[in-house]
Design a protein around this motif. Structure first.
Motif, short mmCIF file in Angstrom:
data_model
loop_
_atom_site.label_atom_id
_atom_site.label_comp_id
_atom_site.label_asym_id
_atom_site.label_seq_id
_atom_site.Cartn_x
_atom_site.Cartn_y
_atom_site.Cartn_z
N LYS A 28 -3.32 6.98 2.63
CA LYS A 28 -2.97 6.19 3.83
C LYS A 28 -1.76 5.32 3.58
O LYS A 28 -0.90 5.16 4.45
CB LYS A 28 -4.18 5.34 4.25
CG LYS A 28 -5.29 6.16 4.92
CD LYS A 28 -6.46 5.28 5.33
CE LYS A 28 -7.53 6.11 6.04
NZ LYS A 28 -8.72 5.29 6.41
N GLU A 29 -1.66 4.75 2.39
CA GLU A 29 -0.48 3.94 2.07
C GLU A 29 0.79 4.79 2.10
O GLU A 29 1.83 4.37 2.62
CB GLU A 29 -0.64 3.29 0.70
CG GLU A 29 -1.68 2.18 0.64
CD GLU A 29 -1.72 1.50 -0.71
OE1 GLU A 29 -1.04 1.99 -1.64
OE2 GLU A 29 -2.40 0.46 -0.84
N ASP A 68 1.57 5.77 5.78
CA ASP A 68 2.14 4.64 6.53
C ASP A 68 3.60 4.41 6.16
O ASP A 68 4.45 4.16 7.02
CB ASP A 68 1.33 3.37 6.28
CG ASP A 68 -0.06 3.43 6.91
OD1 ASP A 68 -0.26 4.27 7.80
OD2 ASP A 68 -0.93 2.64 6.50
#
Length: 276
Positions: A109-110, A113
């Motif tokens: 997810k990091e 993003d």
């Protein structure tokens, strides 16, 4: 989908974390100039891709610790490194615990993003090539079908999962999942090694969603029985298939660069690929 539930497409998985892994593991590192690779003859070579293969696969040894990404100005490099580090010791997810799954998902997810939304509308060629699967969250399940229904494997079905690849051709719209399998045989017969190719066609839906439609499964023996001809498996009629396995699926490309691809399947599977 193929008639055997033990074969893969982006939303169907084969797994069993307790089975031995027939192929040697690989080590995955970001591109860097600080890895020393020593060949059996003592020559040093510079790695040319994201993947640095282990000694049993490429007959080389690797010296030194995990390096820092070579481009410090790329904001995604350390995040990609974190994701690859989180999944590199999990045997592509077969050995992942619940904590491992959460760490991999958070790292992904990091990176997603930081990389922003993927738009393949004018850049479909970025999918082109042969991609090696290094992690699937669905592989932590205990069934042949991953997150989809499937029989459990183990002593009753002595099947060992080898390498998994995706081969994508943007011109012909071919999308092949290629799976190496080792099937147990009664003693004294040697295990049967096969490569199953699940042929699909694909289309881009929206800016980053890929829809695939199954066409056929071809099984080719390798190793001791490699001289045998390939076999096309018959397709199960749609009326006899379970609702969860209709021969098609879709997934979202959530991160993509020159050598790394992250996808999210229609049942939430997180998958990480590197260019092969």
């Amino acid at each position: 989908m193929a008639s055997l539930n033990l074969l893969l497409h982006p939303s169907t998985s084969l797994s069993h974390p307790l089975l031995p892994f027939s192929s040697s593991c690989s080590c995955f590192f970001p591109r860097t100039n600080s890895i020393n690779v020593l060949t059996p003859k003592g020559k040093h070579i510079k790695p040319s891709s994201l993947i640095v293969k282990a000694a049993a696969e490429a007959d080389i040894s690797i010296s030194g610790s995990i390096p820092i990404p070579s481009n410090p100005f790329d904001s995604t490099s350390p995040l990609k490194f974190n994701l690859l580090s989180a999944v590199s010791g999990l045997n592509r997810g077969l050995a992942a615990s619940e904590e491992d799954l959460q760490k991999a998902d958070a790292a992904a997810k990091e990176l997603e993003d930081a990389g922003g939304l993927v738009d393949l509308t004018d850049n479909l060629d970025r999918l082109q090539g042969r991609w090696k699967l290094i992690y699937s969250s669905a592989f932590s399940s205990r069934t042949l079908g991953g997150s989809r229904p499937g029989p459990p494997i183990g002593r009753l079905l002595p099947i060992t999962l080898g390498q998994v690849f995706q081969r994508i051709d943007i011109l012909s719209k071919d999308f092949d999942n290629i799976v190496d399998l080792q099937l147990g045989a009664p003693w004294p017969l040697p295990p049967l090694e096969v490569t199953a190719t699940l042929a699909h066609k694909f289309e881009l839906v929206g800016s980053s969603k890929i829809k695939i439609i199954f066409e056929k499964t071809t099984v080719k023996t390798t190793g001791t029985f490699s001289q045998l001809p390939p076999l096309d498996l018959p397709q199960i009629p749609d009326a006899l298939r379970p609702q969860s396995n209709r021969g098609s699926g879709d997934f979202e490309v959530t991160y993509l660069d020159a050598d790394t691809r992250v996808t999210r399947g229609d049942r939430g599977e997180l998958r990480v690929f590197v260019i092969a």
